[in-house]
Design an enzyme around this catalytic site. Sequence first.
Site, PDB file in Angstrom:
ATOM      1  N   LYS A 182      -2.604   6.804  15.068  1.00 34.52           N
ATOM      2  CA  LYS A 182      -3.114   6.211  13.727  1.00 34.52           C
ATOM      3  C   LYS A 182      -4.531   6.069  13.395  1.00 34.52           C
ATOM      4  O   LYS A 182      -5.216   6.930  13.728  1.00 34.52           O
ATOM      5  CB  LYS A 182      -2.278   4.625  13.886  1.00 34.52           C
ATOM      6  CG  LYS A 182      -0.816   4.809  13.976  1.00 34.52           C
ATOM      7  CD  LYS A 182      -0.278   5.174  12.987  1.00 34.52           C
ATOM      8  CE  LYS A 182       1.349   5.473  12.854  1.00 34.52           C
ATOM      9  NZ  LYS A 182       2.026   5.798  11.755  1.00 34.52           N
ATOM     10  N   ARG A 206       2.458   6.037  -3.297  1.00 31.83           N
ATOM     11  CA  ARG A 206       3.607   6.611  -3.860  1.00 31.83           C
ATOM     12  C   ARG A 206       3.836   6.514  -5.580  1.00 31.83           C
ATOM     13  O   ARG A 206       3.755   7.641  -6.296  1.00 31.83           O
ATOM     14  CB  ARG A 206       4.942   6.502  -3.525  1.00 31.83           C
ATOM     15  CG  ARG A 206       4.965   6.761  -1.783  1.00 31.83           C
ATOM     16  CD  ARG A 206       6.303   6.060  -1.077  1.00 31.83           C
ATOM     17  NE  ARG A 206       6.363   6.793   0.062  1.00 31.83           N
ATOM     18  CZ  ARG A 206       5.683   6.388   1.232  1.00 31.83           C
ATOM     19  NH1 ARG A 206       4.560   5.601   1.063  1.00 31.83           N
ATOM     20  NH2 ARG A 206       5.911   7.022   2.590  1.00 31.83           N
ATOM     21  N   LYS A 225       0.969  -1.164   0.078  1.00 27.15           N
ATOM     22  CA  LYS A 225       0.032  -0.099   0.205  1.00 27.15           C
ATOM     23  C   LYS A 225       0.831   1.480  -0.062  1.00 27.15           C
ATOM     24  O   LYS A 225       0.506   2.255  -0.763  1.00 27.15           O
ATOM     25  CB  LYS A 225      -0.959  -0.101   1.243  1.00 27.15           C
ATOM     26  CG  LYS A 225      -1.929  -0.996   1.267  1.00 27.15           C
ATOM     27  CD  LYS A 225      -2.840  -0.962   2.527  1.00 27.15           C
ATOM     28  CE  LYS A 225      -2.291  -1.361   3.711  1.00 27.15           C
ATOM     29  NZ  LYS A 225      -1.638  -2.817   3.903  1.00 27.15           N
ATOM     30  N   SER A 245       8.286  10.344  10.998  1.00 26.05           N
ATOM     31  CA  SER A 245       7.315   9.657  10.190  1.00 26.05           C
ATOM     32  C   SER A 245       7.644   9.792   8.839  1.00 26.05           C
ATOM     33  O   SER A 245       8.200  10.832   8.270  1.00 26.05           O
ATOM     34  CB  SER A 245       6.100  10.846  10.631  1.00 26.05           C
ATOM     35  OG  SER A 245       5.243  10.855   9.394  1.00 26.05           O
ATOM     36  N   ARG A 293      -4.119   3.569  18.770  1.00 21.74           N
ATOM     37  CA  ARG A 293      -3.928   2.187  18.674  1.00 21.74           C
ATOM     38  C   ARG A 293      -3.352   1.689  19.930  1.00 21.74           C
ATOM     39  O   ARG A 293      -3.514   0.537  20.536  1.00 21.74           O
ATOM     40  CB  ARG A 293      -2.829   1.811  17.497  1.00 21.74           C
ATOM     41  CG  ARG A 293      -3.386   1.632  16.246  1.00 21.74           C
ATOM     42  CD  ARG A 293      -2.783   0.529  15.157  1.00 21.74           C
ATOM     43  NE  ARG A 293      -3.541   0.427  14.049  1.00 21.74           N
ATOM     44  CZ  ARG A 293      -3.023   0.720  12.896  1.00 21.74           C
ATOM     45  NH1 ARG A 293      -1.808   1.089  12.938  1.00 21.74           N
ATOM     46  NH2 ARG A 293      -3.856   0.911  11.993  1.00 21.74           N
ATOM     47  N   ARG A 332      -7.037  13.513  12.885  1.00 20.56           N
ATOM     48  CA  ARG A 332      -5.365  13.165  12.604  1.00 20.56           C
ATOM     49  C   ARG A 332      -4.557  14.472  12.529  1.00 20.56           C
ATOM     50  O   ARG A 332      -5.201  15.449  11.879  1.00 20.56           O
ATOM     51  CB  ARG A 332      -5.176  12.052  11.986  1.00 20.56           C
ATOM     52  CG  ARG A 332      -5.979  10.863  12.277  1.00 20.56           C
ATOM     53  CD  ARG A 332      -5.917   9.920  11.318  1.00 20.56           C
ATOM     54  NE  ARG A 332      -4.576   9.269  11.423  1.00 20.56           N
ATOM     55  CZ  ARG A 332      -4.137   8.264  10.633  1.00 20.56           C
ATOM     56  NH1 ARG A 332      -4.736   7.564   9.968  1.00 20.56           N
ATOM     57  NH2 ARG A 332      -2.796   7.825  10.690  1.00 20.56           N
ATOM     58  N   ASP A 384       3.496  -0.110  11.598  1.00 21.59           N
ATOM     59  CA  ASP A 384       1.957  -0.546  11.392  1.00 21.59           C
ATOM     60  C   ASP A 384       1.574  -2.011  12.148  1.00 21.59           C
ATOM     61  O   ASP A 384       0.701  -2.390  11.955  1.00 21.59           O
ATOM     62  CB  ASP A 384       1.939  -0.574   9.979  1.00 21.59           C
ATOM     63  CG  ASP A 384       1.604   0.902   9.581  1.00 21.59           C
ATOM     64  OD1 ASP A 384       1.026   1.633  10.190  1.00 21.59           O
ATOM     65  OD2 ASP A 384       2.201   0.878   8.171  1.00 21.59           O
TER      66      ASP A 384
HETATM   67  C1  S3P Z   1       3.183   5.251   5.918  1.00 19.91           C
HETATM   68  C2  S3P Z   1       3.880   5.642   7.155  1.00 19.91           C
HETATM   69  C3  S3P Z   1       3.687   5.456   8.508  1.00 19.91           C
HETATM   70  C4  S3P Z   1       2.651   4.410   8.488  1.00 19.91           C
HETATM   71  C5  S3P Z   1       1.444   4.391   7.588  1.00 19.91           C
HETATM   72  C6  S3P Z   1       2.116   4.416   6.187  1.00 19.91           C
HETATM   73  C7  S3P Z   1       3.762   5.703   4.673  1.00 19.91           C
HETATM   74  O1  S3P Z   1       2.984   6.546   9.129  1.00 19.91           O
HETATM   75  O2  S3P Z   1       2.062   3.974   9.663  1.00 19.91           O
HETATM   76  O3  S3P Z   1       0.574   3.318   7.744  1.00 19.91           O
HETATM   77  O4  S3P Z   1       3.230   5.079   3.707  1.00 19.91           O
HETATM   78  O5  S3P Z   1       4.544   6.577   4.513  1.00 19.91           O
HETATM   79  P1  S3P Z   1       3.881   7.680   9.764  1.00 19.91           P
HETATM   80  O6  S3P Z   1       4.788   8.111   8.641  1.00 19.91           O
HETATM   81  O7  S3P Z   1       2.970   8.727  10.141  1.00 19.91           O
HETATM   82  O8  S3P Z   1       4.486   6.850  10.884  1.00 19.91           O
END
Ligand code: S3P
Length: 424
Positions: free
Chosen positions: A341, A27, A22, A165, A345, A122, A314
Site C-alpha cells: 500500500k 471511477r 474516493k 485486487s 503497512r 509500487r 484499507d
Molecule cells: C482500491 C482498491 C484497493 C484499495 C485502494 C483503492 C480501488 O487496492 O486498497 O485504496 O479503488 O479499487 P487493491 O485493489 O490494490 O487492493
Amino acid sequence: MVLSLPQATSPLAGVVKVPGDKSLAHRAALFAALAEGESEVANYPDSGVTRAMRGALDSLGVPSSLEGGVLRIKGNGMRPFPNSGATAYCGNSATTIRLLAGAVVATRSTAVLDGSEGLRKRPMDRIVEPLRQMGANIRCKGGCAPLHISPAPLEGIGYDLPVASAQVLSCLQIAALGAEGESRFVVNAPVRDHTTRMLRAMGAQVADAGREVFVEGLEKPLAPLHGTLPGDISSAAFLFAAAAIVPGSRVTVEGVGVNPTRTGVLDVLSRMGAKVTLANEREEMGESVADITLAAAQLRAVEISGDLVVRSIDEFPAIAAVAAFAEGRTEVHEAKELRYKETDRIAAIVAQLRALGAEVEEFDDGFAVQGGTLKGGTARANGDHRLAMSMALCGLRAPVSVEGAEILNESFPGFVPTLGSLET
Ligand code: S3P
C-alpha cells in the site's frame, strides 16, 4: 505538521457527514471521461488523491471542473485521448495510475503514466502482464512506473488474478471495453465491485457471476453519469474507531456507502464489541447507502483473516489503533497485500505502535497487537494518510504526537475539525 489530539475527557457524540467515496470518485471521473456527453456528479471529494485523477485526465486533454462539490466532465468517448503522447502525473495514487492505464490501452492512446517516488516503487507488473496478454504495448522498467503506452489492438482474454485486487480487476475491465470479443476475469476474494456497478449503469455489458467477471468489448458508447456519491466508509472508519476508543461515545455518520465489499471494518468493530447499527438504507448511483451509528462498549481482541481482510483492506491502520485499547491480543493474518500500500503497512503499523510503547508482533502476512499496553510518545506518518489519522486517534487515550500528519490531506482534509465537532 505535528498533530496531537487532546486526550478525551468525555464521550464523543454527534451526527456528522464525511466526504464522498474516493474509490467511486476515481471511477466516476475516469468513466465520465470515456463516456459520450456531459457527466455531473455531486458530493465529489476534493483531496490529494482525487486531484491526482483529475489532473492526469486534464494532462491527457479531458479537463473537469469542481464547483460546490459538483464534478462536471465532457466525455471524449472511447477515442484516443486528445493530448497524444502526454505524460500524466498520477501523484501518490495507485488507483489513478492502474485504472488510467486500462483506459489509455482501451482507447488506443499514446501516453506516459508516472507518479511520485512512492508510486514509482509500487508494483505495476500486476497490470502490465495481463494487459500485454490482451495485446497492449507497454514499456516499463522493473515492473514499475513510469509506464510508456503506445496504441495496439486488443483481444478479450481469460485471466485468473494472482492477487485479490480491485485495482487490477478494474484496470482489466476497463481495457476489456476496448477489446475485441469477451473477457473473463476470475478473482479469488470479494474485492470491491464499484467498477462493475458503475460501468453497468453506463450501459456496458459487464456480468458479475460470483468470483467471475465477464466484460464484452463496447458496441455502443458509455452513457454519461448523473448522481451523488455516497460518503466514504474509509474516512468514516476513523470516526467510528475514535468512537470505539473513547468509552461511552455514540457517533452517527450519515449517508455512508455500505457496499458489502467495503463494510469489513463494521464487522470487525462489531466483533470487538462495539454496537453498530444501520438506518435509513437507500441507493445512490447503484450503491447502497445508510446512516451508521457506532456506540462504544467494552472492547475485546479479535482474529482477522480471509475474506474479512479483503473487505477491510484499507482499514487496518484504524483497526490497529482500536486493538491497542481492546482487552487481549488482536491478530491479523493472510494480509500480505498490506505490504504493497502507500507504505508497507504491516511494518509501518508495527513500528509506529511500538514507538507509542505498545506490545506488537510482526508476521510475514500480518501483525498482532496486545491491547492495553500503549503508553504514548511520538509516531511518524511515513507519507501514509491512513497511518497519520490512526496514530493520531491513539492520542484520544494517551499523550501522542504524530509527525508528518499533513499527509492526511491526501484523503480526509476535514478529519481534525470533524473529530473536534464530536467533542462534548
Ligand atoms: C482500491 C482498491 C484497493 C484499495 C485502494 C483503492 C480501488 O487496492 O486498497 O485504496 O479503488 O479499487 P487493491 O485493489 O490494490 O487492493
